[in-house]
Design an enzyme around this catalytic site. Structure first.
Site, PDB file in Angstrom:
ATOM      1  N   PRO A 129      36.097 -15.913   9.428  1.00  0.00           N
ATOM      2  CA  PRO A 129      37.355 -16.080   8.699  1.00  0.00           C
ATOM      3  C   PRO A 129      37.828 -17.531   8.712  1.00  0.00           C
ATOM      4  CG  PRO A 129      37.453 -14.089  10.004  1.00  0.00           C
ATOM      5  CD  PRO A 129      36.178 -14.795  10.398  1.00  0.00           C
ATOM      6  N   GLY A 130      38.223 -18.039   7.540  1.00  0.00           N
ATOM      7  CA  GLY A 130      38.731 -19.404   7.404  1.00  0.00           C
ATOM      8  C   GLY A 130      37.662 -20.462   7.253  1.00  0.00           C
TER       9      GLY A 130
ATOM     10  N   LEU B 257     -15.216  15.777  -6.893  1.00  0.00           N
ATOM     11  CA  LEU B 257     -15.258  14.434  -6.296  1.00  0.00           C
ATOM     12  C   LEU B 257     -16.250  14.341  -5.149  1.00  0.00           C
ATOM     13  CD1 LEU B 257     -11.396  13.755  -5.998  1.00  0.00           C
ATOM     14  CD2 LEU B 257     -12.861  13.494  -8.011  1.00  0.00           C
TER      15      LEU B 257
ATOM     16  N   TYR C  67     -29.487   6.747  -4.492  1.00  0.00           N
ATOM     17  CA  TYR C  67     -28.112   7.176  -4.745  1.00  0.00           C
ATOM     18  C   TYR C  67     -27.849   7.249  -6.240  1.00  0.00           C
ATOM     19  CZ  TYR C  67     -23.011   6.982  -5.091  1.00  0.00           C
ATOM     20  OH  TYR C  67     -21.713   7.237  -5.421  1.00  0.00           O
TER      21      TYR C  67
ATOM     22  N   LYS D 119     -26.819  10.568  -8.640  1.00  0.00           N
ATOM     23  CA  LYS D 119     -25.594  10.664  -9.436  1.00  0.00           C
ATOM     24  C   LYS D 119     -25.930  10.878 -10.910  1.00  0.00           C
ATOM     25  CE  LYS D 119     -22.029  10.408  -7.885  1.00  0.00           C
ATOM     26  NZ  LYS D 119     -21.195  11.452  -7.218  1.00  0.00           N
TER      27      LYS D 119
END
Length: 367
Positions: A278-279, A52, A102, A106
């Site tokens: 609650p309730g 790589l 470049y 390559k």
């Protein structure tokens, strides 16, 4: 399997090394600081080599020759001299077909790999990579995606010279998967390709990434579960600093409890939760089209339903210890009462974002 990775400290290298170790391979890393003797030793032990390492932004064009051509030849010579006949993979570039320094370097490296394969009979694989993006890619270097992600995450301006410029993108996970597949499939030598490449424009990518930034305020997320958007979203998040790992969301409290919105989607509704003391009874309304799904997370709740046309009634009790989805049905008024002794906590999904102008919510008390 012992696998050599050159350029192991680079963006692609770091990701590939982790992927290889996840599959229990032993990774022998070669990077800038690796002495040549150590590198040759690694090559002599290798069962597979991923090359790589390379140069793409040198201070002098001569570095293209040194980093892309001469170092590739060094790798090949090291394998041949040690008589270690193993598969060799080159991470090349789509620019290998371009007439620039470049690209020429390559292309020359590709020919070295081809010669290695023909001379030794060992497998030689070449992958011409497009613009690769993903976590750990260095911003302000050679990936505009990384630069955009970093700037947007930090509330900095992004500069776009040509919104319509076409780009071919590959996500790092797909790149690593394509590399790993070479180990598994052992295909014929030659050129191979990255799976799931994406065609887009610079402007489109910028628009998508900018949209991610606004999600924390609007709570409205886009389609980030598949394809390019999924990959870009993961990449964007990877540029967050630890201080950005959390954010506040709206919460509305009254004497009944708390209601809090978490996430909204443009076409698949929204998620929220509420509590009830609650309730306390919440709801007492019906919808013509809207649908909701309730999941009691904690506590005990009684749901009541009444058909607004026939007056048919139904009720059921749900406990947080036994997860069960309770779904509202259009045309049925409904409410939910905390019948336990502790706070009730309920997760809620609605199939559409709440619209204050047209809420599709009509009050009707139940029995």
């Amino acid at each position: 399997m012992k696998i050599v990775v050159t350029g192991s400290r680079g963006f692609i290298g770091k990701n590939l090394c982790i992927s290889l170790r996840e599959e229990n391979h032993e990774v022998l890393e070669i990077h800038r600081d690796t002495p040549k003797i150590a590198a040759l030793s690694h090559l002599s032990e290798a069962d597979f080599v991923f090359h790589l390492a390379g140069v793409n932004r040198p201070e002098s064009p001569i570095e293209f020759k040194q980093g892309n051509i001469e170092f590739t030849q060094f790798i090949v010579d090291g394998l041949i001299n040690s008589e270690n006949g193993v598969p060799l993979v080159l991470a090349s570039s789509t620019q290998a077909s371009d007439n620039n320094d470049y690209g020429k370097s390559k292309l020359f490296a590709e020919k070295i790999i081809e010669s290695y394969s023909k001379a030794t009979g060992n497998s030689g694989y070449i992958l011409r990579l497009p613009n690769v993006f993903g976590k750990w890619c260095k911003p302000n270097y050679n990936s505009f995606v990384a630069t955009f992600c970093d700037n947007i995450m930090r509330d900095k301006e992004i500069v776009i010279n040509d919104h319509a410029a076409k780009v071919t993108l590959a996500y790092i996970d797909d790149v690593c998967a394509s590399f790993m597949k070479l180990i598994e499939d052992k295909p014929e030598s030659g050129f191979h390709y990255i799976q799931n490449q994406y065609e887009s424009t610079v402007g489109e990518v910028a628009e998508i990434l900018t949209g991610f930034k606004g999600v924390r305020k609007s709570l409205v997320t886009g389609k980030v579960g598949v394809g390019l958007n999924r990959a870009l979203y993961a990449t964007f998040l990877s540029y967050a600093q630890p201080k950005d790992f959390s954010y506040a969301v709206p919460s509305y409290a009254d004497n009944r409890g708390v209601f809090c919105e978490m996430l909204k989607t443009r076409d698949s509704g929204q998620f929220s939760y509420f509590t009830a003391l609650p309730g306390i009874t919440r709801g007492g309304h019906y919808h013509h089209t809207k649908n909701e799904k309730f999941l009691v997370i904690k506590g005990q709740a009684e749901f009541k339903f009444e058909n607004i046309s026939t007056a048919e009634r139904h009720q059921l009790t749900v406990n947080g210890d036994a997860p069960e989805i309770v779904e509202t049905v259009p045309g049925w008024s409904h409410d939910i009462t905390n019948i336990g002794d502790d706070e009730l906590i309920v997760m809620l999904w609605a199939n559409e974002i709440f619209d204050r102008e047209r809420p599709d919510t009509f009050a009707k008390e139940l029995f």
